[in-house]
Design a protein around this motif. Structure first.
Motif, mmCIF file in Angstrom:
data_model
loop_
_atom_site.group_PDB
_atom_site.id
_atom_site.type_symbol
_atom_site.label_atom_id
_atom_site.label_comp_id
_atom_site.label_asym_id
_atom_site.label_seq_id
_atom_site.Cartn_x
_atom_site.Cartn_y
_atom_site.Cartn_z
ATOM 1 N N MET A 266 -38.806 -5.808 -5.676
ATOM 2 C CA MET A 266 -39.122 -6.547 -4.451
ATOM 3 C C MET A 266 -40.413 -7.348 -4.620
ATOM 4 S SD MET A 266 -38.110 -3.467 -1.821
ATOM 5 C CE MET A 266 -38.769 -4.182 -0.332
ATOM 6 N N ALA A 267 -41.415 -6.718 -5.245
ATOM 7 C CA ALA A 267 -42.694 -7.409 -5.439
ATOM 8 C C ALA A 267 -42.511 -8.601 -6.369
ATOM 9 C CB ALA A 267 -43.733 -6.435 -6.010
ATOM 10 N N VAL A 268 -41.759 -8.385 -7.450
ATOM 11 C CA VAL A 268 -41.552 -9.462 -8.421
ATOM 12 C C VAL A 268 -40.759 -10.607 -7.785
ATOM 13 C CG1 VAL A 268 -40.350 -10.061 -10.557
ATOM 14 C CG2 VAL A 268 -41.780 -8.009 -10.469
ATOM 15 N N CYS A 291 -48.145 -6.200 -10.630
ATOM 16 C CA CYS A 291 -46.711 -5.974 -10.887
ATOM 17 C C CYS A 291 -46.505 -5.218 -12.200
ATOM 18 C CB CYS A 291 -45.954 -7.300 -10.923
ATOM 19 S SG CYS A 291 -45.929 -8.151 -9.329
ATOM 20 N N ALA A 292 -47.278 -5.575 -13.221
ATOM 21 C CA ALA A 292 -47.135 -4.910 -14.519
ATOM 22 C C ALA A 292 -47.445 -3.421 -14.388
ATOM 23 C CB ALA A 292 -48.057 -5.557 -15.553
ATOM 24 N N GLN A 293 -48.512 -3.101 -13.652
ATOM 25 C CA GLN A 293 -48.866 -1.689 -13.491
ATOM 26 C C GLN A 293 -47.805 -0.949 -12.678
ATOM 27 O OE1 GLN A 293 -50.963 0.076 -15.045
ATOM 28 N NE2 GLN A 293 -52.294 -1.454 -15.970
ATOM 29 N N MET A 294 -47.172 -1.653 -11.763
ATOM 30 C CA MET A 294 -46.074 -1.023 -11.004
ATOM 31 C C MET A 294 -44.953 -0.611 -11.952
ATOM 32 S SD MET A 294 -45.919 -3.596 -7.700
ATOM 33 C CE MET A 294 -44.621 -2.739 -6.812
ATOM 34 N N LEU A 295 -44.620 -1.520 -12.874
ATOM 35 C CA LEU A 295 -43.544 -1.203 -13.818
ATOM 36 C C LEU A 295 -43.946 -0.037 -14.725
ATOM 37 C CD1 LEU A 295 -40.709 -2.074 -14.898
ATOM 38 C CD2 LEU A 295 -41.952 -3.164 -16.758
ATOM 39 N N VAL A 296 -45.196 -0.052 -15.172
ATOM 40 C CA VAL A 296 -45.655 1.035 -16.047
ATOM 41 C C VAL A 296 -45.504 2.379 -15.330
ATOM 42 C CG1 VAL A 296 -47.692 2.019 -17.171
ATOM 43 C CG2 VAL A 296 -47.220 -0.424 -17.380
ATOM 44 N N ARG A 297 -45.912 2.437 -14.062
ATOM 45 C CA ARG A 297 -45.784 3.690 -13.297
ATOM 46 C C ARG A 297 -44.326 4.130 -13.192
ATOM 47 N NH1 ARG A 297 -48.619 1.071 -8.946
ATOM 48 N NH2 ARG A 297 -50.773 1.030 -9.640
ATOM 49 N N CYS A 335 -46.662 -3.115 -3.435
ATOM 50 C CA CYS A 335 -45.624 -4.042 -2.970
ATOM 51 C C CYS A 335 -46.042 -4.648 -1.633
ATOM 52 C CB CYS A 335 -44.296 -3.299 -2.853
ATOM 53 S SG CYS A 335 -42.877 -4.365 -2.572
ATOM 54 N N VAL A 336 -46.614 -3.845 -0.746
ATOM 55 C CA VAL A 336 -47.175 -4.355 0.512
ATOM 56 C C VAL A 336 -48.227 -5.409 0.188
ATOM 57 C CG1 VAL A 336 -48.630 -3.778 2.503
ATOM 58 C CG2 VAL A 336 -46.723 -2.266 1.865
ATOM 59 N N GLN A 337 -49.084 -5.081 -0.757
ATOM 60 C CA GLN A 337 -50.176 -5.983 -1.111
ATOM 61 C C GLN A 337 -49.646 -7.317 -1.630
ATOM 62 O OE1 GLN A 337 -53.343 -5.315 -0.540
ATOM 63 N NE2 GLN A 337 -54.141 -7.200 -1.413
ATOM 64 N N VAL A 338 -48.671 -7.266 -2.528
ATOM 65 C CA VAL A 338 -48.111 -8.499 -3.092
ATOM 66 C C VAL A 338 -47.461 -9.342 -1.986
ATOM 67 C CG1 VAL A 338 -46.318 -9.435 -4.630
ATOM 68 C CG2 VAL A 338 -47.823 -7.611 -5.438
ATOM 69 N N HIS A 339 -46.893 -8.678 -0.981
ATOM 70 C CA HIS A 339 -46.246 -9.410 0.110
ATOM 71 C C HIS A 339 -47.244 -10.012 1.096
ATOM 72 C CE1 HIS A 339 -42.431 -7.720 -1.257
ATOM 73 N NE2 HIS A 339 -41.829 -8.548 -0.447
#
Lengths: 380, 384
Positions: A266-268, A291-297, A335-339
C-alpha cells in the motif's frame, strides 16, 4: 548439481496461497457490491505477485513492470471518488460477523485445513495453515479465525463454519473476547503455570449465553471486544493447552506477517502515484528508505514465521510472534506516514491494519513475554 | 517448506566435522593482528590445508578447479567451520570471493589457468582496487585512468579502502579506459601485479586502531593488456558479477558467531549481576529472536539461490541491511553487559564493537542498500 530445495514454498503451497488470495478477493468484491462488511481493498491476486520471487532481479523487472499497468489500475479503481489515490473502505461501522461468509470459509476448508481427510478435513499441516492465515491477515479478514482453526474438530460445527466459537486467554488480564455477539460458544484456555516452554493449563468450554461480560470499546472497529467478568456452567475440555497456545501465537503471527506485507504494498503503491514537487514522492530517498525498511521487517518476519511453522518449536514461535508483531505495527505506522494527511483519515484503510496489528500484538504472547522467554533460553 | 537436510548433505557435514576435528589441533597459533606477513602465512597455510583435503573453492564451478558444491553444502561448510573455530578466509577473501569468481566467469582459458590454481592453493593473495577517494558509493565515477601504450596499459590514479594491500600479489583493478564514454561504459577490469614499479601502498589506520586497509597510489604503472579480463570498456558489467558474490553467503559464519557471542553475553550478565535488569534482559531476548531469524533468512536465501541456480539477487540487500544493524546492536548490548569494563580496549568484544561500525558502510552503505531495495525490489522510481 542442484539438490533438493529445502526452505522455499512448494508448488502446492504456492497454489494454496494464491487460491486463498483469490477466494478472499472474490468474496470482498461481492461484499462491496452489497455495500457492507469487509472494508479492505484486496486488490488483484496478480497485482503484486509472489513476494519471494522478488529475490530474482529478472522476475522483479517483469513483476514491477506488470504492476505499473495492472496493479496500478486495480489499486486506483475507487480513486475517483475518494480522491488522493488512497485505498479506502466502504463502511466499517457494522462489524457483525457474516455467517454466510463463515460457511463459505468452512466449505473452502479454511477451518478444517489440518483435520485428517478421514474426519472430513483437508489433511494439511501447520505450514499450510500459516500461509492461509497470512492471506487472511493481508485481507484484514475479520472474525475469530484462530479459534475456528484451533477448535475445528473440538467443537461441533466449527470445522464446517456452521457454528462460531471464540477462544479466550483466561490467563490474560483483562480477559478479552473477540466478536462476543457473533459466537455460539467460547473456549477458555486456563491460567496454569508458566514454564520455560510456555504455559500449561486447563481448558473450559462455555455456551456464549453463560459468559458474563462488561463492555469494552475496541480500538479496532472491525473486532468488537468484551471484557469477560465471569462464566457459569463451564465444561472442562481435555486439550493440549500448551500446543493450542503455541499454535494460536503462530497463526496470529502469520496474520501479522500478511498485514505487514500488505502495508508495504500500500505504501509503495501510494508513493509511486502521489506526486509532490513535480515527482512521485517515492522518488525521494526519505520516502524510499521508509519503504525499504518496511520490506526488510516483513521479510525477516516471514523467515521467522515460516521456520516456526516447520519446527513447531515454542521458542521459534515466540521469536516469530515478536518479529511479526513488530513488522505489522511498525509497517502500518510507516504506511500512515507515507500516506501523509490521507493516512490520518478514517477513509483510508491504513488505520485498520494498524489497529488490528495492535490488537494481535496483545494476543497470545506479548513482546515482554517473548523477550523474557527468549532471554531465559540463552545458554547459561 | 522443509528445514531438514538430505542424507547426502548430512554425510557431507559428517565428513567435514571429522576432518575439522582432525586438522584444527595442527593449526599453528594465530599471529598478532599487526603482524601482516605472519597473517598472510597463516591464512595461506590454512587455504593449502583446505586445498589438500578437497575443500578449496567449494562453491566454485568444477571447470574452474572448484568443487561445484551446492549453495546448501557451502552453507553447511561455513556453519561447521565457524562452529569448530576454524580460521577465517582472511587474506584469501578477495581471491576466493571476488577476483577468482570474476576470472572464472569472464576470463579466457589462459587467464583462468594462470590465476585460479594459485588462489585455490593459497599461493597468491589478491586485493581489490575499486573505491577511490572521490568514488565511494558512486563507484562508477572512478577516475583512475589507463592509457593504452603498445601491449600495455599505463595506469595512474589512486585507490582506497584496499584490504590486504601490503601483502597482496595481485590487485583486481577498475580503471577508466574511455574518458569520453558514458561513465558505466568506459571502465575496464585489470589484474595488476602489486610489485609493479609505480605502485605505492600507504596503510590506513581504522578507528579500531588497526591497519586493516590501505591507500594505493598508482604512478604510471604498466599493466599488460593481456591482464584485462573481459572486453575493453566492459569492466563495469564484469565487476557486477563479482559484487553479487559478495552479497551472497558472505555473512553465514558471522551470524553463527553472533549467536555464540549472544550466549556468552547472557552468561557474563548472569555472573556480574546485570541480568537482574529487565531492560537488558529483554534486549538480549530480542537479539536472540533477531539472530535466529537472520539465520532462517540465510537458509531461505540459500534455498532460493539453489532453486534458481544462480547467484543471489537483491534479496542479499535485505539481509545485509538488517544484519549490519543487528551486529551493531549486539555489541552495544555487550557494552551494556560490561559496563565501564567496555572502556578497556583489550577486553573481549570491545574491538568487535568498533569494527561493527564498518558493517553499515562497507560493501554498499545502508543508505545505498535501501535505494537498491526500494528501486530494484519495490520498483520505486529513481530520483534523489
Amino acid at each position: 548439481m542442484t539438490g533438493p530445495v529445502h526452505f522455499q514454498l512448494t508448488d502446492d503451497q504456492r497454489a494454496l496461497r494464491d487460491g486463498t488470495r483469490e477466494l478472499l478477493v472474490g468474496r470482498h468484491d461481492r461484499d462491496r457490491l452489497r455495500g457492507r462488511g469487509l472494508p479492505c481493498s484486496w486488490g488483484s491476486p496478480r497485482s503484486w505477485g509472489s513476494p519471494r520471487s522478488w529475490g530474482s532481479p529478472r522476475s522483479n523487472e517483469v513483476e514491477s513492470g506488470g504492476e505499473v499497468e495492472s496493479g496500478g489500475e486495480v489499486e486506483s479503481g475507487g480513486e475517483a471518488e475518494s480522491g488522493g489515490g488512497v485505498e479506502s473502505s466502504g463502511e466499517v461501522d457494522d462489524p457483525a460477523l457474516d455467517r454466510a461468509l463463515w460457511r463459505e470459509l468452512g466449505d473452502a476448508g479454511f477451518f478444517a485445513l489440518r483435520l485428517p481427510e478421514a474426519a472430513g478435513g483437508v489433511g494439511l499441516g501447520l505450514p499450510e495453515a500459516v500461509l492461509v492465515f497470512e492471506e487472511a491477515g493481508r485481507a484484514l479478514l475479520p472474525g475469530p479465525l484462530v479459534a475456528g482453526q484451533l477448535l475445528a474438530g473440538v467443537v461441533d460445527g466449527v470445522a464446517a463454519g456452521e457454528r462460531i466459537a471464540g477462544l479466550c486467554d483466561a490467563a490474560a488480564d483483562p480477559v478479552l473476547w473477540e466478536h462476543p455477539a457473533g459466537c455460539d460458544e467460547v473456549v477458555f484456555l486456563g491460567e496454569g503455570t508458566r514454564g520455560a516452554r510456555g504455559r500449561t493449563g486447563e481448558a473450559y468450554r462455555s455456551a456464549a449465553a453463560d459468559v458474563t461480560c462488561a463492555p469494552f470499546a475496541s480500538v479496532d472497529p472491525l473486532t468488537p471486544l468484551a471484557r469477560v467478568t465471569g462464566r457459569s456452567r463451564s465444561t472442562p475440555l481435555a486439550l493440549d493447552v500448551p500446543r493450542l497456545r503455541r499454535e494460536a501465537a503462530l497463526l496470529t503471527a502469520a496474520q501479522q506477517l500478511g498485514s505487514a506485507a500488505r502495508t508495504v504494498e500500500m505504501a509503495v503503491a501510494h508513493a509511486r502515484r502521489r506526486e509532490q514537487f513535480g515527482a512521485p514522492i517515492g522518488s525521494f530517498q526519505a520516502v524510499k528508505h521508509l519503504c525499504a525498511q518496511m520490506l526488510v521487517r516483513a521479510e525477516l518476519a516471514r523467515s521467522a514465521v515460516y521456520a516456526a511453522a516447520v519446527t513447531d518449536d515454542a521458542l521459534d514461535v515466540a521469536g516469530a510472534k515478536l518479529l511479526a508483531d513488530e513488522a505489522a505495527v511498525r509497517n502500518a505506522r510507516d504506511c500512515v506516514q507515507v500516506h501523509g494527511g490521507m493516512g490520518f483519515t478514517w477513509e483510508a484503510d491504513v488505520h485498520l491494519h494498524l489497529k488490528r496489528a495492535w490488537l494481535r500484538a496483545e494476543c497470545w504472547g506479548t513482546a515482554r513475554e517473548a523477550e523474557e522467554a527468549l532471554a531465559d533460553a540463552l545458554p547459561g | 517448506m522443509d528445514l531438514t537436510y538430505t542424507e547426502e548433505e548430512e554425510a557431507f557435514r559428517a565428513r567435514l566435522r571429522e576432518w575439522l576435528a582432525e586438522v584444527l589441533p595442527k593449526v599453528p597459533p594465530k599471529p598478532a593482528a599487526a603482524d601482516w606477513p605472519g597473517r598472510r602465512a597463516y591464512d595461506a597455510a590454512w587455504q593449502r590445508m583446505l586445498y589438500d583435503a578437497g575443500y578449496a573453492g567449494l562453491h566454485w564451478p568444477v571447470d574452474a578447479g572448484g568443487q561445484g558444491a551446492t549453495p546448501t553444502q557451502h552453507l553447511i561448510y561455513l556453519e561447521e567451520s565457524e562452529k569448530a573455530g576454524a580460521p577465517y578466509v582472511g587474506a584469501n577473501f578477495v581471491g576466493l570471493l571476488h577476483a577468482g569468481p570474476t576470472i572464472a566467469a569472464e576470463g579466457s582459458a589462459a587467464q583462468r589457468a594462470r590465476w585460479l590454481p594459485p588462489i585455490l592453493r593459497g599461493d597468491e593473495i589478491w586485493c581489490q582496487g575499486f573505491s577511490e577517494p572521490d568514488a565511494g558509493s558512486d563507484l562508477a565515477s572512478l577516475r583512475t585512468k589507463a592509457v593504452r601504450d603498445g601491449d600495455d596499459y599505463v595506469v595512474s590514479g589512486s585507490k582506497i579502502w584496499t584490504s590486504h594491500a601490503e601483502v597482496a600479489d595481485w590487485c583486481e583493478l577498475l580503471v577508466r579506459t574511455d574518458p569520453e564514454a558514458p561513465r558505466h561504459r568506459g571502465i575496464s577490469w585489470l589484474a595488476m601485479p602489486m610489485d609493479a614499479p609505480g605502485v605505492t601502498v600507504r596503510p590506513l589506520r581504522t578507528l579500531a586502531g588497526s591497519a586493516e586497509f590501505a591507500e594505493v597510489f598508482l604512478d604510471e604503472v604498466r599493466v599488460p593488456a593481456a591482464h584485462r579480463v573481459g572486453a575493453e570498456h566492459d569492466g563495469w558489467r564484469v565487476t557486477m558479477v563479482t559484487l553479487s558474490f559478495e552479497r551472497g553467503t558472505a555473512f553465514v559464519g558471522e551470524v553463527v558467531a553472533c549467536r555464540r557471542v549472544l550466549g556468552a553475553l547472557a552468561r557474563t550478565a548472569r555472573a556480574n549481576g546485570r541480568w537482574d535488569d529487565a531492560v537488558l534482559r529483554r534486549r538480549l531476548g530480542r537479539l536472540h529472536a533477531e539472530f535466529a531469524a537472520l539465520w532462517r533468512l540465510t537458509q531461505w536465501n540459500v534455498s532460493e539461490a539453489q532453486s534458481i541456480g544462480g547467484v543471489p539477487g537483491s534479496g542479499g540487500s535485505v539481509f545485509k541491511l538488517r544484519y549490519s544493524h543487528a551486529r551493531q546492536e549486539l555489541y552495544d548490548a555487550a557494552a551494556e553487559v560490561l559496563g565501564a569494563e567496555s572502556l578497556d580496549a583489550d577486553r573481549e568484544w570491545v574491538a568487535d564493537r568498533l569494527s561493527a561500525l564498518s558493517y553499515t558502510i562497507a560493501a554498499g552503505t545502508s543508505q545505498i542498500q535501501q535505494n537498491i531495495v526500494a528501486e530494484r525490489i519495490l520498483g520505486l522510481p529513481k530520483g534523489r
